[in-house]
Motif scaffolding. Structure first.
Motif, mmCIF file in Angstrom:
data_model
loop_
_atom_site.group_PDB
_atom_site.id
_atom_site.type_symbol
_atom_site.label_atom_id
_atom_site.label_comp_id
_atom_site.label_asym_id
_atom_site.label_seq_id
_atom_site.Cartn_x
_atom_site.Cartn_y
_atom_site.Cartn_z
ATOM 1 N N LEU A 219 0.827 -1.209 0.000
ATOM 2 C CA LEU A 219 0.000 0.000 0.000
ATOM 3 C C LEU A 219 0.860 1.257 0.000
ATOM 4 O O LEU A 219 0.529 2.242 -0.667
ATOM 5 C CB LEU A 219 -0.935 0.008 1.208
ATOM 6 C CG LEU A 219 -1.938 1.168 1.197
ATOM 7 C CD1 LEU A 219 -2.929 1.028 0.054
ATOM 8 C CD2 LEU A 219 -2.677 1.276 2.514
ATOM 9 N N LEU A 220 1.962 1.222 0.712
ATOM 10 C CA LEU A 220 2.855 2.372 0.746
ATOM 11 C C LEU A 220 3.337 2.728 -0.663
ATOM 12 O O LEU A 220 3.299 3.901 -1.069
ATOM 13 C CB LEU A 220 4.048 2.083 1.657
ATOM 14 C CG LEU A 220 5.138 3.147 1.736
ATOM 15 C CD1 LEU A 220 4.576 4.467 2.243
ATOM 16 C CD2 LEU A 220 6.286 2.670 2.631
ATOM 17 N N SER A 221 3.747 1.735 -1.422
ATOM 18 C CA SER A 221 4.221 1.993 -2.782
ATOM 19 C C SER A 221 3.086 2.480 -3.677
ATOM 20 O O SER A 221 3.279 3.338 -4.542
ATOM 21 C CB SER A 221 4.854 0.728 -3.372
ATOM 22 O OG SER A 221 3.909 -0.321 -3.458
ATOM 23 N N ARG A 222 1.868 1.980 -3.441
ATOM 24 C CA ARG A 222 0.719 2.381 -4.254
ATOM 25 C C ARG A 222 0.336 3.838 -3.971
ATOM 26 O O ARG A 222 -0.006 4.591 -4.887
ATOM 27 C CB ARG A 222 -0.453 1.450 -3.968
ATOM 28 C CG ARG A 222 -1.471 1.370 -5.103
ATOM 29 C CD ARG A 222 -2.524 0.323 -4.794
ATOM 30 N NE ARG A 222 -1.951 -0.998 -4.626
ATOM 31 C CZ ARG A 222 -1.600 -1.794 -5.632
ATOM 32 N NH1 ARG A 222 -1.752 -1.383 -6.870
ATOM 33 N NH2 ARG A 222 -1.104 -2.983 -5.402
ATOM 34 N N VAL A 223 0.366 4.226 -2.708
ATOM 35 C CA VAL A 223 0.053 5.613 -2.352
ATOM 36 C C VAL A 223 1.072 6.566 -2.968
ATOM 37 O O VAL A 223 0.716 7.610 -3.528
ATOM 38 C CB VAL A 223 0.016 5.786 -0.815
ATOM 39 C CG1 VAL A 223 -0.084 7.261 -0.447
ATOM 40 C CG2 VAL A 223 -1.161 5.023 -0.221
#
Length: 426
Positions: A219-223
């Protein structure tokens, strides 16, 4: 962290049993004076926060061994945080919730697993959601809505639906409604669609730490790739994990994290979302554990003597999201709000958390029925809340009881007041 890191917490427990009750100065009646579903259901000290502290210390010091019976006691807990919040009214140096989480991880490490929890983890590994539904269908709830695909373009507001909202057919209109309200207020909204994954928080609570970190990294990379200024979710579980668990794992998100009730309240107060339609209901509000006491932001880990720990680093449960949902309810034209006895950081759990819903459904139902009884005692016509897991288990309990009270997601009430739902049906 490990169980051994909390030895002083476990040794410091004075067995006062405050963890079993709403703090005494908050008790309104004997009927609704207790705060822990586990000790209420099983009526034996081992099932309380203090009892599990004793178990943890006994295992750590080698006075007893882990077995299936002990592991079942560890797992028969919603991890709702009520024991921890009550304890901290009297003590500053004990973190019961952290001990309970470490006990879960210890059980997993030692091979004492729940078959039902293993099924949840297997579903996560196969389909990236805790319900075991096909990953390819995760974004179907948003079909026909004018939303950006963050896999292809950037957005201002990244909307994370969460597992249950993505797949529960009875909540489909609720999650669609949340997005329609944001669009009505002129927000630039994007979603990951079929590429959205579980937040990983449920895996962490079940004791599977590695899986939780993998989902946090995803999720961090997606955000980051989306360029979003705000991450908003209607899922209370996801909100708590984004605000507390992620930064604690070193995965702090580079944007403002909001629950849908917080963003809707902001849009209403700024005049960008208007409530015009009457909602002529007397309502009571259930505080979801993960939005309330467990939704406190990460304050940092105190490494020294906890007796010297400042209030600014103590997780007391008071800094959760309590006002935004109530402000939204008060803004509904024609609606009234009457409170239950156990509210805010002292609210009774709906029963669905900590893997109990999956492994011990009758226990989850017991807790939910108790909350419905408390709502009925207020004389309210409707029970509103702001978490899909709460909505699911409370609706089921009310139906089983034949209770004359309707369970609402707060988003559905906001939709009615904004007139957005009616517009789409024309």
């Amino acid at each position: 962290m490990a169980l051994s890191d909390y030895q002083r917490d476990m040794e410091g427990c004075s067995r006062c049993s405050s963890c079993k009750w709403v703090p005494f100065n908050q008790i309104k009646s004997w009927r609704f004076a207790k705060n822990c579903p586990s000790i209420c259901r099983y009526n034996f000290h081992a099932y309380s926060g203090s009892g599990r502290m004793i178990i943890g210390l006994s295992l750590l010091t080698g006075r007893s061994e882990l077995n299936d019976a002990v592991a079942e006691i560890v797992y028969k807990c919603q991890l709702c945080g009520a024991c921890d919040t009550a304890c901290k009214v009297y003590r500053d140096d004990i973190d019961i919730t952290e001990v309970l989480l470490e006990l879960r991880a210890h059980c997993v490490e030692q091979g004492f697993l729940m078959v039902e929890h293993m099924a949840v983890i297997d579903a996560l590994k196969r389909e990236d959601n805790v319900l075991g539904e096909p990953k390819a269908k995760r974004g179907e709830w948003a079909e026909g809505l004018p939303l950006k695909d963050i896999n292809k373009e950037r957005c201002e507001v990244l909307f994370h639906a969460g597992c249950r909202y993505s797949y529960d057919p009875e909540l489909r209109e609720t999650v669609r409604g949340a997005v329609r309200l944001l669009l009505e207020a002129g927000q630039d909204v994007g979603i990951a669609g079929a590429e959205e994954s579980c937040c990983g928080g449920r895996a962490y609570e079940l004791g599977y730490r590695g899986e939780a970190e993998n989902y946090a990294e995803d999720l961090l990379s997606r955000v980051k790739a989306s360029g979003a200024r705000i991450l908003v979710t209607p899922c209370a579980d996801g909100y708590a994990h984004f605000r507390y668990l992620y930064p604690r794992m070193g995965k702090e998100l580079p944007c403002e994290v909001l629950h849908i009730t917080q963003l809707l309240e902001r849009l209403v107060s700024e005049g960008r979302l208007r409530f015009r339609e009457e909602v002529p209901l007397l309502l009571t509000y259930h505080d979801p554990c993960h939005l309330g006491r467990m939704g406190e932001p990460y304050l940092g880990d105190w490494k020294g003597d906890k007796l010297q720990r400042p209030m600014s680093m103590k997780r007391s449960g008071r800094k959760g999201v309590y006002e935004a949902p109530r402000n939204l309810l008060r803004a509904l034209p024609g609606a009234g709000l009457v409170e239950m006895e156990r509210i805010r950081e002292y609210a009774w759990c709906c029963g669905a958390g900590g893997g109990v819903y999956e492994a011990f459904p009758e226990f989850a139902s017991f807790a939910a029925r108790e909350r419905v009884e408390e709502a009925l005692a207020t004389g309210a016509e409707g029970l509103a809340t702001a978490c899909p897991w709460c909505v699911r288990v409370l609706r089921d309990a009310a139906q089983e009881m034949g209770a004359e009270i309707q369970v609402y997601d707060l988003v559905d009430l906001a939709l009615q007041a904004a007139g957005v739902a009616e517009k789409e049906r024309v």
